[in-house]
Scaffold this active site. Structure first.
Site, PDB file in Angstrom:
ATOM      1  CG  HIS A   8      -9.769  15.820 -11.928  1.00  0.00           C
ATOM      2  ND1 HIS A   8     -10.460  16.987 -11.755  1.00  0.00           N
ATOM      3  CD2 HIS A   8      -9.534  15.719 -13.262  1.00  0.00           C
ATOM      4  CE1 HIS A   8     -10.621  17.577 -12.917  1.00  0.00           C
ATOM      5  NE2 HIS A   8     -10.086  16.819 -13.848  1.00  0.00           N
ATOM      6  CE  LYS A  12      -7.428   8.428 -11.597  1.00  0.00           C
ATOM      7  NZ  LYS A  12      -8.307   9.145 -12.477  1.00  0.00           N
ATOM      8  CB  THR A  34     -10.784   8.822 -18.406  1.00  0.00           C
ATOM      9  OG1 THR A  34     -11.111   8.903 -17.025  1.00  0.00           O
ATOM     10  CG2 THR A  34     -11.501   9.942 -19.170  1.00  0.00           C
ATOM     11  N   GLY A  35      -9.083   6.239 -18.937  1.00  0.00           N
ATOM     12  CA  GLY A  35      -8.183   5.115 -18.724  1.00  0.00           C
ATOM     13  C   GLY A  35      -7.979   4.603 -17.318  1.00  0.00           C
ATOM     14  CB  THR A  36      -6.032   5.883 -14.447  1.00  0.00           C
ATOM     15  OG1 THR A  36      -4.896   6.081 -15.288  1.00  0.00           O
ATOM     16  CG2 THR A  36      -5.575   5.358 -13.103  1.00  0.00           C
ATOM     17  CB  THR A  37     -11.343   6.747 -13.948  1.00  0.00           C
ATOM     18  OG1 THR A  37     -10.656   7.938 -13.547  1.00  0.00           O
ATOM     19  CG2 THR A  37     -12.661   6.626 -13.195  1.00  0.00           C
ATOM     20  CB  SER A  54      -4.891   8.766 -19.275  1.00  0.00           C
ATOM     21  OG  SER A  54      -4.754   9.683 -18.222  1.00  0.00           O
ATOM     22  N   GLY A  55      -7.394  10.845 -19.195  1.00  0.00           N
ATOM     23  CA  GLY A  55      -7.900  12.196 -19.443  1.00  0.00           C
ATOM     24  C   GLY A  55      -6.890  13.127 -20.102  1.00  0.00           C
ATOM     25  CG  ASP A  60     -10.893  14.621 -19.733  1.00  0.00           C
ATOM     26  OD1 ASP A  60     -11.365  13.652 -19.110  1.00  0.00           O
ATOM     27  OD2 ASP A  60     -10.071  15.406 -19.239  1.00  0.00           O
ATOM     28  CG  ASP A  80      -8.687  18.166  -6.909  1.00  0.00           C
ATOM     29  OD1 ASP A  80      -9.182  19.041  -6.157  1.00  0.00           O
ATOM     30  OD2 ASP A  80      -7.509  17.793  -6.825  1.00  0.00           O
ATOM     31  CG  HIS A  87      -6.550  17.224 -18.664  1.00  0.00           C
ATOM     32  ND1 HIS A  87      -5.922  16.956 -17.474  1.00  0.00           N
ATOM     33  CD2 HIS A  87      -7.766  16.653 -18.581  1.00  0.00           C
ATOM     34  CE1 HIS A  87      -6.733  16.246 -16.705  1.00  0.00           C
ATOM     35  NE2 HIS A  87      -7.865  16.061 -17.343  1.00  0.00           N
ATOM     36  CG  ASP A  90      -8.338  18.476 -23.253  1.00  0.00           C
ATOM     37  OD1 ASP A  90      -8.482  19.238 -24.223  1.00  0.00           O
ATOM     38  OD2 ASP A  90      -7.330  17.769 -23.072  1.00  0.00           O
ATOM     39  NE  ARG A  96     -17.296  24.951 -25.073  1.00  0.00           N
ATOM     40  CZ  ARG A  96     -16.064  25.089 -24.556  1.00  0.00           C
ATOM     41  NH1 ARG A  96     -15.877  25.769 -23.453  1.00  0.00           N
ATOM     42  NH2 ARG A  96     -15.022  24.539 -25.141  1.00  0.00           N
TER      43      ARG A  96
END
Length: 124
Positions: A8, A12, A34-37, A54-55, A60, A80, A87, A90, A96
């Site tokens: 999150h 990051k 995920t995208g930005t990460t 991106s999440g 996600d 976080d 989201h 998600d 889960r």
């Protein structure tokens, strides 16, 4: 191993520091994020990484699909817990799926340290 990296926004930097510190381990595995990460991990470490969306835009869920298809071995998801996520359904679904398919998932720095040491020692 196939390892997913997610963080999150407020986590990051912590994930980037963690991956940098353990670059020798992560460099031996196939990385997904995920995208930005993923972009930031690649910029910081120059490690090759497959980036999903991106999440909040479905990243996600893309990682969740990989878990459901047994295409991931571990997930480092620096969450976080104090900030509402748009989201959140998600995020809950991803966690889960990790539980259903018994995928080790570190959601904080303490568990991440335990998981990375197990991977380093081939005890995974």
């Amino acid at each position: 191993m196939k390892i997913a990296l997610i963080a999150h926004d407020k986590k990051k930097e912590e994930l980037l520091d963690f991956v940098s510190k353990h670059k020798d381990v992560f460099s031996q595995h196939e990385l997904f994020a995920t995208g930005t990460t993923g972009l930031r991990v690649n910029e910081r470490t120059e490690l090759p990484i497959h980036r999903f969306k991106s999440g909040p835009l479905g990243g996600d869920q893309e990682i969740g699909a990989r878990i459901a298809n047994q295409e991931l071995d571990a997930v480092f998801f620096f969450r976080d817990p104090l900030t509402a996520q748009p989201h959140e359904p998600d995020v809950s679904a991803l966690i889960r799926l990790g539980d259903v398919y018994r995928i080790p998932m570190a959601t904080n720095i303490g568990m991440a340290q335990i998981l990375i040491h197990a991977i380093r020692r081939n005890e995974f």
